[in-house]
Design a protein around this motif. Structure first.
Motif, PDB file in Angstrom:
ATOM      1  N   GLY A   1       0.766  -1.145  -0.147  1.00 31.43           N
ATOM      2  CA  GLY A   1       0.150  -0.068   0.135  1.00 31.43           C
ATOM      3  C   GLY A   1       0.908   1.392   0.008  1.00 31.43           C
ATOM      4  O   GLY A   1       0.607   2.294  -0.724  1.00 31.43           O
ATOM      5  N   VAL A   2       1.913   1.218   0.703  1.00 27.87           N
ATOM      6  CA  VAL A   2       2.924   2.292   0.746  1.00 27.87           C
ATOM      7  C   VAL A   2       3.585   2.710  -0.628  1.00 27.87           C
ATOM      8  O   VAL A   2       3.581   3.730  -0.845  1.00 27.87           O
ATOM      9  N   SER A   3       4.053   1.363  -0.966  1.00 28.69           N
ATOM     10  CA  SER A   3       4.642   1.298  -2.405  1.00 28.69           C
ATOM     11  C   SER A   3       3.777   1.895  -3.517  1.00 28.69           C
ATOM     12  O   SER A   3       4.247   3.103  -4.322  1.00 28.69           O
ATOM     13  N   ALA A   4       2.321   1.605  -3.500  1.00 30.56           N
ATOM     14  CA  ALA A   4       1.404   2.200  -4.337  1.00 30.56           C
ATOM     15  C   ALA A   4       1.182   3.456  -4.281  1.00 30.56           C
ATOM     16  O   ALA A   4       0.968   4.280  -5.481  1.00 30.56           O
ATOM     17  N   VAL A   5       1.073   4.261  -3.076  1.00 35.94           N
ATOM     18  CA  VAL A   5       0.894   5.634  -2.807  1.00 35.94           C
ATOM     19  C   VAL A   5       2.163   6.272  -3.456  1.00 35.94           C
ATOM     20  O   VAL A   5       1.949   7.451  -4.150  1.00 35.94           O
ATOM     21  N   TYR A   6       3.295   5.796  -3.221  1.00 42.10           N
ATOM     22  CA  TYR A   6       4.408   6.602  -3.551  1.00 42.10           C
ATOM     23  C   TYR A   6       4.543   6.445  -5.204  1.00 42.10           C
ATOM     24  O   TYR A   6       4.934   7.470  -5.822  1.00 42.10           O
TER      25      TYR A   6
END
Length: 355
Positions: A320-325
């Motif tokens: 999820g963090v990587s998707a936002v970035y």
């Protein structure tokens, strides 16, 4: 203390067990909010780097672009239902929270067969308000290509198999589909389980294809022959996806034709492994007595089925963090080269491999 901070270092500092610290950092199991917060705070203070549960604001990433007044929405496009058992359910919770912090709202668009066939955008989609699109369980290449032709940044979480045509003009996010399959094959070989097969429709999506190629590479690197007769890699003609009764019938038919069972089957995901267990029960085949079984995803079902499944855990929070970035940095700088990111996974042994 070693130069690289470990979970044990944090546990020693706090006087907690290693298991408690691991649960807090990886966002698994049940912990009091105060305990989780205390662990995360201490981890940040000590410089621990391998978070699966972090806020996007704590990462050393570019500041997200301020959302233009007319474009404050991120649209999720999906074809299949994403229930609580799907790895993306937890990932999307994290994704939506971090988007809210960055000033974006989140809309969900479930596509129907007619829209896919006609390459039509859903009526609920408002392009004039949409800053970016995230696609999950979207494996129709023609439709995905149409989305990439829009003047809107697109992120695919998994994708159609991309070796058969030109790459999609978008960023891609996957879990690590190969490293822990290599580890698993090496461990099975060490136990004397050297005849290993694979089950899963390899052309269903890129992740299934990568898992199959990881299996083949692992067999080659371990010096083991790859038993083609024990690789069940298709589906019934015109079947849209695995996981339905017609796929279970297909598995049962294919397993019945085997002259000899392998020592181990690696399955493309946990639901295929559970379908395989169903077929085995019909055929009087026992797991792990007659054959070992390994899934992928670490779904809730993998823990409660009988026997419980050896599987590979996806760290959904860090996805999820990587998707936002990936999506917000693309919105900020549309001219960036397209990126493909794989996030860490973990191998978990359970009863289906006699553990």
């Amino acid at each position: 203390m070693s130069e690289r901070v470990t979970i044990q270092d944090i546990a020693d500092e706090l006087g907690f067990s290693r298991n408690t610290v691991s649960k807090a950092i990886n966002n698994t199991g049940v912990l009091a909010d105060a305990t989780r917060e205390k662990v995360l705070k201490k981890a940040v203070e000590m410089g621990y780097k391998q978070f699966s549960y972090v806020n996007i604001s704590s990462l050393d990433t570019p500041d997200p672009a301020p959302a233009p007044s007319a474009k404050r929405e991120i649209a999720l496009f999906t074809y299949n239902s994403i229930g609580n058992s799907h790895f993306a359910s937890t990932m999307l919770d994290k994704f939506q929270r971090e988007l809210s912090i960055a000033g974006y709202s989140f809309t969900v668009h479930r596509l129907h067969d007619r829209e896919i066939e006609q390459l039509a955008l859903p009526p609920s989609y408002a392009g004039e308000r949409t800053a970016g699109i995230i696609c999950i369980e979207m494996f129709n290449r023609n439709y995905c290509s149409m989305l990439c032709a829009l003047d809107t940044p697109v992120l695919f979480v998994d994708s159609p198999v991309y070796g058969t045509s030109d790459p999609l003009k978008a960023d891609h996010l996957y879990m690590d589909n190969q490293s822990n399959i290599h580890r698993f094959v090496r461990e099975m070989a060490r136990r004397g389980k050297k005849r290993i097969g694979f089950i899963g429709d390899t052309m269903y999506c890129q992740s299934f294809f990568e898992r199959f190629m990881g299996y083949r590479d692992a067999m080659y690197l371990s010096g083991l022959p790859c038993p083609e007769d024990c690789c069940i890699t298709g589906n019934k003609a015109n079947a849209k996806r695995p996981g339905y009764e017609e796929y279970r019938e297909y598995l049962t038919e294919k397993i019945q034709t085997l002259d000899k069972l392998p020592d181990v089957f690696i399955c493309a995901n946990d639901f295929i492994a559970i379908d395989t267990l169903t077929a085995f029960k019909k055929l009087g085949i026992s797991v792990p007595k007659d054959v070992y079984l390994c899934g992928f995803d670490d779904s809730p079902e993998s823990r409660v089925t009988t026997p419980s499944l050896t599987t590979i855990h996806i760290h959904s929070q860090i996805m999820g963090v990587s998707a936002v970035y990936l999506l917000l940095s693309r919105i900020k700088e549309p001219s960036l080269n397209f990126r493909t990111v794989h996030t860490e996974t973990s191998l978990i042994y359970r009863e289906s491999t006699n553990d």
